[in-house]
Design a protein around this motif. Sequence first.
Motif, PDB file in Angstrom:
ATOM      1  N   ASP A  47       0.835  -1.210   0.000  1.00 14.85           N
ATOM      2  CA  ASP A  47       0.000   0.000   0.000  1.00 14.85           C
ATOM      3  C   ASP A  47       0.870   1.260   0.000  1.00 14.85           C
ATOM      4  OD1 ASP A  47      -2.312  -1.520  -0.030  1.00 14.85           O
ATOM      5  OD2 ASP A  47      -2.770  -1.225   2.098  1.00 14.85           O
ATOM      6  N   ALA A  48       1.959   1.226   0.765  1.00 16.57           N
ATOM      7  CA  ALA A  48       2.869   2.377   0.812  1.00 16.57           C
ATOM      8  C   ALA A  48       3.480   2.639  -0.557  1.00 16.57           C
ATOM      9  CB  ALA A  48       3.975   2.131   1.840  1.00 16.57           C
ATOM     10  N   LEU A  49       3.849   1.566  -1.253  1.00 21.48           N
ATOM     11  CA  LEU A  49       4.489   1.733  -2.549  1.00 21.48           C
ATOM     12  C   LEU A  49       3.520   2.296  -3.591  1.00 21.48           C
ATOM     13  CD1 LEU A  49       7.029   1.532  -4.131  1.00 21.48           C
ATOM     14  CD2 LEU A  49       6.619  -0.917  -4.437  1.00 21.48           C
ATOM     15  N   VAL A  50       2.296   1.812  -3.602  1.00 24.28           N
ATOM     16  CA  VAL A  50       1.285   2.352  -4.515  1.00 24.28           C
ATOM     17  C   VAL A  50       1.052   3.838  -4.206  1.00 24.28           C
ATOM     18  CG1 VAL A  50      -1.155   2.229  -5.170  1.00 24.28           C
ATOM     19  CG2 VAL A  50       0.205   0.116  -4.976  1.00 24.28           C
ATOM     20  N   ARG A  51       0.946   4.178  -2.906  1.00 21.01           N
ATOM     21  CA  ARG A  51       0.748   5.572  -2.492  1.00 21.01           C
ATOM     22  C   ARG A  51       1.925   6.442  -2.926  1.00 21.01           C
ATOM     23  NH1 ARG A  51       3.156   7.993   1.352  1.00 21.01           N
ATOM     24  NH2 ARG A  51       3.634   6.122   2.572  1.00 21.01           N
ATOM     25  N   GLU A  52       3.145   5.975  -2.664  1.00 23.76           N
ATOM     26  CA  GLU A  52       4.335   6.755  -3.002  1.00 23.76           C
ATOM     27  C   GLU A  52       4.439   7.005  -4.505  1.00 23.76           C
ATOM     28  OE1 GLU A  52       6.684   8.331  -1.348  1.00 23.76           O
ATOM     29  OE2 GLU A  52       6.375   7.684   0.710  1.00 23.76           O
ATOM     30  N   CYS A  53       4.121   6.005  -5.319  1.00 22.44           N
ATOM     31  CA  CYS A  53       4.172   6.196  -6.776  1.00 22.44           C
ATOM     32  C   CYS A  53       3.165   7.251  -7.223  1.00 22.44           C
ATOM     33  CB  CYS A  53       3.934   4.873  -7.502  1.00 22.44           C
ATOM     34  SG  CYS A  53       5.344   3.739  -7.400  1.00 22.44           S
ATOM     35  N   HIS A  54       2.005   7.262  -6.574  1.00 20.21           N
ATOM     36  CA  HIS A  54       0.999   8.278  -6.900  1.00 20.21           C
ATOM     37  C   HIS A  54       1.492   9.675  -6.498  1.00 20.21           C
ATOM     38  CE1 HIS A  54      -2.741  10.660  -6.436  1.00 20.21           C
ATOM     39  NE2 HIS A  54      -2.992  10.081  -7.592  1.00 20.21           N
ATOM     40  N   GLU A  55       2.063   9.780  -5.275  1.00 20.68           N
ATOM     41  CA  GLU A  55       2.533  11.077  -4.788  1.00 20.68           C
ATOM     42  C   GLU A  55       3.730  11.594  -5.581  1.00 20.68           C
ATOM     43  OE1 GLU A  55       1.269  10.284  -0.112  1.00 20.68           O
ATOM     44  OE2 GLU A  55       3.390  10.494  -0.625  1.00 20.68           O
ATOM     45  N   GLU A  56       4.684  10.704  -5.883  1.00 19.65           N
ATOM     46  CA  GLU A  56       5.932  11.131  -6.518  1.00 19.65           C
ATOM     47  C   GLU A  56       5.843  11.260  -8.032  1.00 19.65           C
ATOM     48  OE1 GLU A  56       9.187   8.583  -5.469  1.00 19.65           O
ATOM     49  OE2 GLU A  56       9.080   9.093  -3.348  1.00 19.65           O
ATOM     50  N   LEU A  57       4.991  10.425  -8.649  1.00 22.79           N
ATOM     51  CA  LEU A  57       4.974  10.353 -10.112  1.00 22.79           C
ATOM     52  C   LEU A  57       3.626  10.691 -10.737  1.00 22.79           C
ATOM     53  CD1 LEU A  57       6.832   6.931 -10.398  1.00 22.79           C
ATOM     54  CD2 LEU A  57       7.866   9.205 -10.609  1.00 22.79           C
ATOM     55  N   GLY A  58       2.569  10.749  -9.909  1.00 27.57           N
ATOM     56  CA  GLY A  58       1.236  11.021 -10.422  1.00 27.57           C
ATOM     57  C   GLY A  58       0.648   9.862 -11.214  1.00 27.57           C
ATOM     58  N   VAL A  59       1.048   8.634 -10.883  1.00 34.79           N
ATOM     59  CA  VAL A  59       0.579   7.458 -11.622  1.00 34.79           C
ATOM     60  C   VAL A  59      -0.024   6.420 -10.671  1.00 34.79           C
ATOM     61  CG1 VAL A  59       2.278   7.710 -13.462  1.00 34.79           C
ATOM     62  CG2 VAL A  59       2.823   6.258 -11.493  1.00 34.79           C
ATOM     63  N   LYS A  60      -0.796   5.516 -11.265  1.00 38.88           N
ATOM     64  CA  LYS A  60      -1.298   4.354 -10.547  1.00 38.88           C
ATOM     65  C   LYS A  60      -0.524   3.149 -11.080  1.00 38.88           C
ATOM     66  CE  LYS A  60      -5.506   1.796  -9.502  1.00 38.88           C
ATOM     67  NZ  LYS A  60      -6.942   1.671  -9.778  1.00 38.88           N
ATOM     68  N   VAL A  61       0.008   2.335 -10.158  1.00 39.51           N
ATOM     69  CA  VAL A  61       0.775   1.163 -10.561  1.00 39.51           C
ATOM     70  C   VAL A  61       0.137  -0.113 -10.030  1.00 39.51           C
ATOM     71  CG1 VAL A  61       2.982   2.400 -10.700  1.00 39.51           C
ATOM     72  CG2 VAL A  61       2.319   1.298  -8.553  1.00 39.51           C
ATOM     73  N   ALA A  62       0.412  -1.206 -10.727  1.00 37.60           N
ATOM     74  CA  ALA A  62       0.062  -2.542 -10.253  1.00 37.60           C
ATOM     75  C   ALA A  62       1.378  -3.230  -9.926  1.00 37.60           C
ATOM     76  CB  ALA A  62      -0.700  -3.313 -11.326  1.00 37.60           C
ATOM     77  N   LEU A  63       1.496  -3.740  -8.712  1.00 39.41           N
ATOM     78  CA  LEU A  63       2.739  -4.368  -8.286  1.00 39.41           C
ATOM     79  C   LEU A  63       2.807  -5.805  -8.772  1.00 39.41           C
ATOM     80  CD1 LEU A  63       3.034  -2.997  -4.647  1.00 39.41           C
ATOM     81  CD2 LEU A  63       3.845  -1.999  -6.789  1.00 39.41           C
TER      82      LEU A  63
END
Length: 128
Positions: A47-63
């Motif tokens: 959850d932290a990694l998905v959140r961080e990618c959104h905050e830092e890059l403005g994207v949604k990722v699938a791990l």
Amino acid sequence: MTINVVVGAAIIRDGLLLAAQRAEPAELAGGWEFPGGKVDPGESDQDALVRECHEELGVKVALGERVGTDWPLGTGSVLRVWTAELVEGEPRALEHLELRWLGRDGLHEVDWLPGDLPVVAAIASHLR
């Protein structure tokens, strides 16, 4: 002793890896890393990694799969990295100086932070 967990995303698209250049703190600025950050209390690593990618890059990722185990960062911290793919959005350098897509042959065109270097070697087999 409490271990501080830092999570990182090896975002791969078309066989290329996304690298991010740190803007801060001063001692790390200019170095290249996997996007990600610290895990907040009560938050899962994923959850932290998905959140961080959104905050830092403005994207949604699938791990995807986890890369290795715990990568030591020194000073009681470990780095945990997952492969990731973009689900929504185009990465933007919201908190970094620059972003760059790197192929296997170009992985060392940037100056990776020491803690990220062993992960770069481990992820190379995923790239073209």
